[in-house]
Design a protein around this motif. Structure first.
Motif, mmCIF file in Angstrom:
data_model
loop_
_atom_site.group_PDB
_atom_site.id
_atom_site.type_symbol
_atom_site.label_atom_id
_atom_site.label_comp_id
_atom_site.label_asym_id
_atom_site.label_seq_id
_atom_site.Cartn_x
_atom_site.Cartn_y
_atom_site.Cartn_z
ATOM 1 N N THR A 266 -17.016 16.519 14.863
ATOM 2 C CA THR A 266 -16.143 17.236 13.935
ATOM 3 C C THR A 266 -15.946 16.436 12.654
ATOM 4 N N SER B 116 -22.350 16.140 7.456
ATOM 5 C CA SER B 116 -23.269 17.241 7.768
ATOM 6 C C SER B 116 -23.097 17.649 9.217
ATOM 7 N N ASN B 117 -23.807 18.693 9.611
ATOM 8 C CA ASN B 117 -23.884 19.082 11.013
ATOM 9 C C ASN B 117 -24.769 18.097 11.771
ATOM 10 N N TRP C 34 -14.401 22.657 14.661
ATOM 11 C CA TRP C 34 -14.978 23.453 13.571
ATOM 12 C C TRP C 34 -13.922 24.407 12.995
ATOM 13 N N TRP D 251 -24.040 25.698 10.437
ATOM 14 C CA TRP D 251 -25.474 25.738 10.729
ATOM 15 C C TRP D 251 -25.810 27.070 11.395
ATOM 16 N N THR E 291 -23.155 21.843 17.237
ATOM 17 C CA THR E 291 -23.149 22.426 15.901
ATOM 18 C C THR E 291 -23.186 23.941 15.931
ATOM 19 N N PHE F 42 -19.076 16.638 10.625
ATOM 20 C CA PHE F 42 -19.161 17.935 9.944
ATOM 21 C C PHE F 42 -18.268 17.955 8.708
ATOM 22 N N LYS G 241 -14.532 22.404 4.757
ATOM 23 C CA LYS G 241 -15.846 23.018 4.650
ATOM 24 C C LYS G 241 -15.663 24.527 4.688
#
Length: 372
Positions: free
Chosen positions: A218, A225-226, A59, A74, A329, A221, A68
């Motif tokens: 990862t 999406s998560n 992340w 989230w 997440t 994400f 992102k």
């Protein structure tokens, strides 16, 4: 919004990979805590820690590369509902015999017990939706401290800093516990634990599997999406309800209507596709290794499957989220609410394990021995 075919294809690939990997390592969050407490077995817990470390670094990397933003993390309302939902979910999944992800991959392996758990977990999701407006909403609202949730990535620091520091501390603890030679040996053994064809091998080293799941999450994400489980399961249940009672039933329910806010209609989206293909991935993995078998549960287990599933469903809406959403997440995104949920889940598992070991008979057995 309308989803294009390539998003569904990505979701199917991600789901297949999760299911395949989870099955190859018998990866279950409830077992990681239960086994550690009951028999001092840290095999699965070590995998969970590797997964958390990988998600944190993943992340942080995605944010650092501007793929992102913090707004994509989230986060859910922060407060007492996180702890309450976590405790109840911990109790529910320990009673049921498997966590959110553990239930799904065991469905793919032919465990009828976990199809029952899944069915009643979805029923619990829908039960919460039916009592949400106004009873559950009004009951949970006073517990909320911060409506928008909170992530430590919002601090004015380089995105990679906190993940690197946290993982460095985790590594230092591991080296202190096992010694440098033991730590390096563990990494080596996780990469070389093969017997013949990996696809046909029954079990892969859980540390390697945890790392791979973290990498897949990862990438998901970054590209889509998560990762989540119980939210999509709730929508799957709502779609089934719409087939029986009509779309208006879903639209007229405050909670379910909100869950389809980004959908063009009541139907299955990419995240629901991911959940379905998670089961398929597990099915394929178990077929390749020869471990697929229809397993009929003993009648004595059915009350636990039903009761545990219902409690998992309701509590996953209170928390919200299951072990996958909060461990990967949530903690990967440094969300404080997820930290609280995971602490609550651990408390719930400890409560049930403590009660079980005070009973004259063991009601719950290791998940890998169920009906074999």
């Amino acid at each position: 919004m309308a989803y294009t075919w390539d998003v569904f294809l990505m979701a199917a690939i991600f789901g297949f990979l999760y299911g395949f990997l989870l099955q190859k390592a018998d990866f279950c969050f409830v077992a990681s805590i239960r086994d550690w407490i009951s028999v001092k077995d840290t095999r699965i817990l070590n995998g969970v820690l590797v997964l958390i470390a990988t998600a944190l670094l993943g992340w942080g990397l995605v944010l650092t590369l501007d793929i992102k933003s913090v707004s994509d993390i989230w986060t859910v309302p922060l407060g007492g509902a996180n702890l309450l939902g976590g405790i109840l979910f911990g109790i529910g999944m320990t009673i049921a015999g498997g966590c959110g992800s553990g239930t799904l991959y065991r469905c793919g392996m032919g465990y009828i017990q976990f199809w029952i758990v899944l069915l009643f977990a979805i029923a619990g999701n829908l039960l919460f939706a039916l009592i949400y407006d106004p009873w559950a909403r009004d009951a949970l609202k006073p517990l909320t401290v911060l409506e928008g949730g909170y992530t430590l990535f919002s601090w004015p620091l380089p995105y990679y800093l906190l993940p690197v520091v946290i993982v460095a501390v985790m590594l230092a603890i591991a080296i202190y516990r096992f010694g440098l030679k033991g730590f390096v040996g563990g990494i080596k053994s996780s990469l070389t634990d093969w017997e013949g064809s990996p696809l046909k091998q029954s079990h892969w080293d859980i540390r390697l599997v945890a790392f791979l799941i973290g990498v897949v999450a990862t990438i998901q994400f970054a590209l889509m999406s998560n990762v989540s489980i119980t939210g999509p399961e709730t929508r799957i249940g709502a779609v089934a309800l719409a087939q029986l009672l009509g779309n208006d039933f879903v639209f007229n329910n405050t909670y379910l209507n909100a869950m389809f806010a980004d959908f063009p209609r009541v139907g299955l989206g990419p995240e629901e596709t991911l959940v379905i293909f998670l089961v398929i991935g597990s099915f394929v993995a178990s077929l390749l290794s020869g471990s697929f078998k229809f397993r009929i549960p003993r009648a004595s287990r059915l009350p636990f499957a039903i009761g545990g599933g219902l409690l998992m469903g309701v509590s996953s809406r209170i928390a919200p989220g299951c072990n996958i959403a909060n461990v990967i997440t949530g903690i990967g995104g440094l969300s404080l609410s997820s930290v609280i949920v995971v602490i609550g889940m651990i408390i719930g598992i400890v409560i049930v394990v403590a009660l079980v070991f005070k009973m004259p008979l063991m009601l719950f057995q290791r998940s890998d021995a169920l009906d074999d």
